[in-house]
Design an enzyme around this catalytic site. Structure first.
Site, PDB file in Angstrom:
ATOM      1  N   ASP A 178       0.819  -1.209   0.000  1.00  0.00           N
ATOM      2  CA  ASP A 178       0.000   0.000   0.000  1.00  0.00           C
ATOM      3  C   ASP A 178       0.858   1.267   0.000  1.00  0.00           C
ATOM      4  O   ASP A 178       1.807   1.385   0.775  1.00  0.00           O
ATOM      5  CB  ASP A 178      -0.895  -0.013   1.245  1.00  0.00           C
ATOM      6  CG  ASP A 178      -1.753   1.217   1.363  1.00  0.00           C
ATOM      7  OD1 ASP A 178      -2.656   1.383   0.536  1.00  0.00           O
ATOM      8  OD2 ASP A 178      -1.516   2.013   2.293  1.00  0.00           O
ATOM      9  N   ALA A 179       0.490   2.222  -0.857  1.00  0.00           N
ATOM     10  CA  ALA A 179       1.015   3.601  -0.844  1.00  0.00           C
ATOM     11  C   ALA A 179       2.500   3.664  -0.528  1.00  0.00           C
ATOM     12  O   ALA A 179       2.925   4.363   0.406  1.00  0.00           O
ATOM     13  CB  ALA A 179       0.217   4.444   0.152  1.00  0.00           C
ATOM     14  N   GLU A 209       1.150  -0.198  -4.906  1.00  0.00           N
ATOM     15  CA  GLU A 209       0.417   1.034  -5.108  1.00  0.00           C
ATOM     16  C   GLU A 209       1.434   2.147  -4.918  1.00  0.00           C
ATOM     17  O   GLU A 209       2.056   2.250  -3.860  1.00  0.00           O
ATOM     18  CB  GLU A 209      -0.722   1.207  -4.105  1.00  0.00           C
ATOM     19  CG  GLU A 209      -1.479   2.509  -4.333  1.00  0.00           C
ATOM     20  CD  GLU A 209      -2.406   2.865  -3.186  1.00  0.00           C
ATOM     21  OE1 GLU A 209      -3.452   3.484  -3.458  1.00  0.00           O
ATOM     22  OE2 GLU A 209      -2.096   2.544  -2.026  1.00  0.00           O
ATOM     23  N   ASP A 256      -3.728   3.937 -11.140  1.00  0.00           N
ATOM     24  CA  ASP A 256      -4.768   4.927 -10.856  1.00  0.00           C
ATOM     25  C   ASP A 256      -5.033   5.821 -12.066  1.00  0.00           C
ATOM     26  O   ASP A 256      -6.173   6.263 -12.279  1.00  0.00           O
ATOM     27  CB  ASP A 256      -4.365   5.795  -9.660  1.00  0.00           C
ATOM     28  CG  ASP A 256      -4.628   5.113  -8.324  1.00  0.00           C
ATOM     29  OD1 ASP A 256      -5.347   4.098  -8.302  1.00  0.00           O
ATOM     30  OD2 ASP A 256      -4.111   5.604  -7.298  1.00  0.00           O
ATOM     31  N   ASP A 257      -3.995   6.117 -12.829  1.00  0.00           N
ATOM     32  CA  ASP A 257      -4.181   6.966 -14.013  1.00  0.00           C
ATOM     33  C   ASP A 257      -5.289   6.426 -14.914  1.00  0.00           C
ATOM     34  O   ASP A 257      -6.140   7.176 -15.399  1.00  0.00           O
ATOM     35  CB  ASP A 257      -2.885   7.028 -14.824  1.00  0.00           C
ATOM     36  CG  ASP A 257      -1.876   8.019 -14.263  1.00  0.00           C
ATOM     37  OD1 ASP A 257      -2.209   8.731 -13.304  1.00  0.00           O
ATOM     38  OD2 ASP A 257      -0.754   8.071 -14.796  1.00  0.00           O
ATOM     39  N   HIS A 288      -8.726   6.981 -13.399  1.00  0.00           N
ATOM     40  CA  HIS A 288      -9.155   8.380 -13.365  1.00  0.00           C
ATOM     41  C   HIS A 288      -9.629   8.849 -14.745  1.00  0.00           C
ATOM     42  O   HIS A 288     -10.622   9.588 -14.845  1.00  0.00           O
ATOM     43  CB  HIS A 288      -8.014   9.260 -12.867  1.00  0.00           C
ATOM     44  CG  HIS A 288      -7.573   8.969 -11.461  1.00  0.00           C
ATOM     45  ND1 HIS A 288      -8.297   8.172 -10.598  1.00  0.00           N
ATOM     46  CD2 HIS A 288      -6.468   9.360 -10.765  1.00  0.00           C
ATOM     47  CE1 HIS A 288      -7.670   8.091  -9.430  1.00  0.00           C
ATOM     48  NE2 HIS A 288      -6.559   8.803  -9.515  1.00  0.00           N
ATOM     49  N   ASP A 294     -10.655   2.202  -2.719  1.00  0.00           N
ATOM     50  CA  ASP A 294     -10.422   3.632  -2.553  1.00  0.00           C
ATOM     51  C   ASP A 294     -11.364   4.467  -3.408  1.00  0.00           C
ATOM     52  O   ASP A 294     -11.961   5.441  -2.935  1.00  0.00           O
ATOM     53  CB  ASP A 294      -8.985   3.984  -2.943  1.00  0.00           C
ATOM     54  CG  ASP A 294      -8.025   3.911  -1.772  1.00  0.00           C
ATOM     55  OD1 ASP A 294      -8.468   4.107  -0.624  1.00  0.00           O
ATOM     56  OD2 ASP A 294      -6.834   3.662  -2.003  1.00  0.00           O
ATOM     57  N   GLN A 295     -11.477   4.103  -4.666  1.00  0.00           N
ATOM     58  CA  GLN A 295     -12.214   4.945  -5.602  1.00  0.00           C
ATOM     59  C   GLN A 295     -13.718   4.908  -5.356  1.00  0.00           C
ATOM     60  O   GLN A 295     -14.442   5.797  -5.802  1.00  0.00           O
ATOM     61  CB  GLN A 295     -11.890   4.535  -7.044  1.00  0.00           C
ATOM     62  CG  GLN A 295     -10.411   4.536  -7.366  1.00  0.00           C
ATOM     63  CD  GLN A 295      -9.713   5.851  -7.029  1.00  0.00           C
ATOM     64  OE1 GLN A 295     -10.325   6.922  -7.035  1.00  0.00           O
ATOM     65  NE2 GLN A 295      -8.420   5.778  -6.725  1.00  0.00           N
ATOM     66  N   ILE A 296     -14.193   3.897  -4.644  1.00  0.00           N
ATOM     67  CA  ILE A 296     -15.589   3.868  -4.196  1.00  0.00           C
ATOM     68  C   ILE A 296     -15.685   4.460  -2.789  1.00  0.00           C
ATOM     69  O   ILE A 296     -16.436   5.397  -2.529  1.00  0.00           O
ATOM     70  CB  ILE A 296     -16.148   2.432  -4.186  1.00  0.00           C
ATOM     71  CG1 ILE A 296     -16.057   1.803  -5.573  1.00  0.00           C
ATOM     72  CG2 ILE A 296     -17.599   2.423  -3.697  1.00  0.00           C
ATOM     73  CD1 ILE A 296     -16.342   0.318  -5.598  1.00  0.00           C
ATOM     74  N   ASN A 311     -13.770   6.278  -0.860  1.00  0.00           N
ATOM     75  CA  ASN A 311     -13.382   7.639  -0.538  1.00  0.00           C
ATOM     76  C   ASN A 311     -14.315   8.674  -1.153  1.00  0.00           C
ATOM     77  O   ASN A 311     -14.054   9.870  -1.092  1.00  0.00           O
ATOM     78  CB  ASN A 311     -11.938   7.901  -0.979  1.00  0.00           C
ATOM     79  CG  ASN A 311     -10.940   7.255  -0.022  1.00  0.00           C
ATOM     80  OD1 ASN A 311     -11.244   7.038   1.146  1.00  0.00           O
ATOM     81  ND2 ASN A 311      -9.768   6.923  -0.517  1.00  0.00           N
TER      82      ASN A 311
END
Length: 583
Positions: free
Chosen positions: A254-255, A291, A317-318, A321, A388-390, A392
């Site tokens: 993660d991150a 990530e 992620d690109d 998005h 995340d995309q849901i 957050n």
């Protein structure tokens, strides 16, 4: 004795207990009676206790002031504040003894949260759904983080005990049974792991081992100081434990762009090396992915086998998005960096990242990313949704709730057949409308701080939706996220599942056998028309033709090759039509 070994270690006569506590003056082992531990010059406290076997519960008492669990506890039956449990990992009887995993190019990933995947919310309850995943065409089940967190519900990114699977979902043997049953069905199982911070509740390391932390900060608190050998060994031991003791087939880190390090060898390099050593010893495929918001292409190599410092791929992620902006028209926050989503999609399909060194306004006007077109397309894990995309989003609403069905179907037809690595979020395969809002289970001041933080982050949303925004601390919030499996018996869920199964069948038959050695080609957007091609490993060319709009495109191009999805092109290309050819 290996002084880099953390946690309780079974011996022929009992158990050896260790704790690295360089700031403590005295440490006692709490069993039936306190046992003083012996300290060495490096700050390790050790005691060997005859007769202490698997199932023994224990804590450590620091300087007669505070009782703490083992930071390398293998299991916490009573949550992070309770005693640690000695676990005999060697006692589990694996059934899938011949399982060696699957090569990365076969990965079709489904991300899932154990607590909301089923009504029961347990490891064992997930077993009943494995056949559904296999029938759908999923080859890798990725679990959101399991490292023990405070409370009974959490996304998992607040873990404080990195070796212990959370007791809210079952015991260690239940998790092993889930993984074993997945392997018997040909499913890889991966785990999301967090080594950029500890959660805010239940971490006592700062009391007796403050050198775990540096003066730097992450978005979630103090940075972990991986320059300290014991700290690095602690994290590497956790990586190896998940892969060895539970036989996970891979990890998602993660991150990693928030891991703060000075100029020495990256801890990520050591993670990869440790996993690669285990892969060599066991003859297994071990697939590690990242990530990484910094889009560092030099960390990736899908073909490095076993891992030796690199990682198979990265969540892209690109790609998400660009699709999200195109399908919804939203442009707030980081979506503002994707003002030309059709051209952005073409860039992602032709070379992986969209940001490959360009300046990102959202990232503070800094250059972001490295050139990535030389990498294998399988290095890029592409998705239309993830936790995340849901989660957050203020309401935790899914893509199908905010985009037209035809456009979402087109996006799936591109994502699931393209020679990048596809990923779905649990329930996405049938178009689930179940929300996935943020939730956790803290108390007192910390709970209030979480609420205040959400209100600050989503001030515009609270002004618009008010009390409709779920309270992250409420029981009903996590209950709202539980998948409704009954929906599978009816349309539109039944029709969406049929579509996804058909797409993944094409991938299995036509794409997977050609993926080894696949290379990026080119992608072009002319108005609403997207065309792209890739050079496949067998020398064939895979071609995509897609209408990225609801209006018809007359006189569409006629690509060479055999149609594998969407039929042969006619003179008109209907709205949101997607055609795939190979030859």
């Amino acid at each position: 004795m290996n002084r880099q070994h953390f946690g309780a270690e079974l011996t022929p006569d009992g158990t050896r207990f260790r704790l690295w506590a360089p700031a403590a003056k005295r440490v006692d082992l709490l069993l039936d009676n306190p046992h003083p531990l012996t300290r060495d010059a490096a700050g390790w406290y050790v005691a060997e206790v005859p007769g202490a076997r698997a199932g023994t519960r224990y804590k450590f008492r620091i300087d007669d002031e505070v009782d703490v669990p083992d930071p390398a506890s293998a299991f916490q039956p009573d949550d992070v504040f309770g005693p640690s449990d000695v676990v005999d990992h060697a006692a589990f009887k694996w059934r899938a003894t011949d399982w060696r995993g699957r090569p990365w190019h076969e990965a079709v990933v489904l991300e899932a949260h154990v607590g909301t995947f089923t009504r029961e919310g347990t490891y064992r309850a997930m077993i009943d759904k494995l056949d559904h995943l296999v029938a759908t065409g999923i080859t890798a089940l990725e679990l959101m983080p399991l490292a023990d967190f405070a409370g009974k519900r959490n996304w998992g990114y607040d873990g404080v005990l990195w070796y212990a699977p959370d007791s809210a979902y079952g015991r260690p043997e239940d998790l092993k049974t889930l993984i074993d049953e997945a392997h018997l069905r040909g499913l890889m199982v991966m785990l999301d792991v967090v080594y950029n911070h500890f959660g805010p509740e239940g971490n006592y390391l700062g009391r007796y081992a403050p050198s775990f932390f540096s003066d730097a900060h992450t978005p979630w608190g103090s940075a972990i100081d991986y320059r300290v050998p014991e700290v690095r060994a602690f994290a590497i031991g956790s990586v190896v434990s998940w892969l060895r003791d539970y036989r996970f087939d891979g990890l998602r880190f993660d991150a990693v762009n928030t891991i703060v390090e000075a100029g020495e060898v990256s801890v990520l390099h050591d993670f990869s090396n440790a996993a690669g050593k285990l892969a060599t010893e066991t003859g297994r495929y071990i697939n590690l992915v990242l990530e990484n918001g910094d889009n560092i292409a030099s960390l990736l190599d899908a073909a490095e086998d076993p891992p030796h410092g690199k990682f198979r791929g990265q969540w892209n992620d690109d790609y998400h998005h660009a699709w999200h902006v195109l399908l919804t028209g939203e442009n707030q926050g980081y979506y503002g960096d994707y003002r030309a989503p059709k051209q952005d999609l073409a860039r992602a399909l032709s070379s992986g990242y969209i940001y490959q060194g360009e300046v990102s306004e959202f990232w503070g006007g800094k250059a972001r990313g490295e050139p990535s077109g030389m990498l294998s397309p399988t290095c890029f894990i592409n998705f239309l949704q993830n936790h995340d995309q849901i989660g957050n989003r203020p309401l935790g609403d899914r893509l199908v709730s905010i985009a037209r069905p035809g456009s979402v179907a087109a996006a799936l037809a591109v994502t699931l057949i393209a020679p990048t690595t596809p990923m779905l979020f649990m329930g996405e395969e049938w178009g689930a409308t179940t929300p996935f809002p943020f939730f956790c289970d803290f108390e007192g001041e910390l709970a209030n701080a979480v609420r205040a933080g959400r209100r600050k982050e989503f001030a515009w949303a609270y002004a618009k939706y008010g009390d409709d925004i779920p309270d992250p601390l409420a029981d009903e919030t996590v209950r709202s996220a539980v998948l409704d499996w009954a929906a599978l018996g009816h349309d539109p869920a039944r029709a969406r599942l049929a579509l996804v199964r058909d797409l993944l069948a094409v991938r299995r038959q036509e794409i997977m056998p050609r993926l080894k050695g696949c290379r990026f080609g080119d992608a072009i957007v002319a108005g609403d028309l997207l065309t792209a091609h890739w050079q496949m490993g067998d020398g064939s060319t895979l071609r995509l033709t897609a209408n990225l709009s609801a209006r018809d495109i007359p006189d569409g191009p006629e690509p060479k090759g055999t149609a594998i999805w969407g039929g042969a092109l006619s003179s008109d290309l209907p709205g949101w039509a997607v055609r795939w050819h190979i030859g």
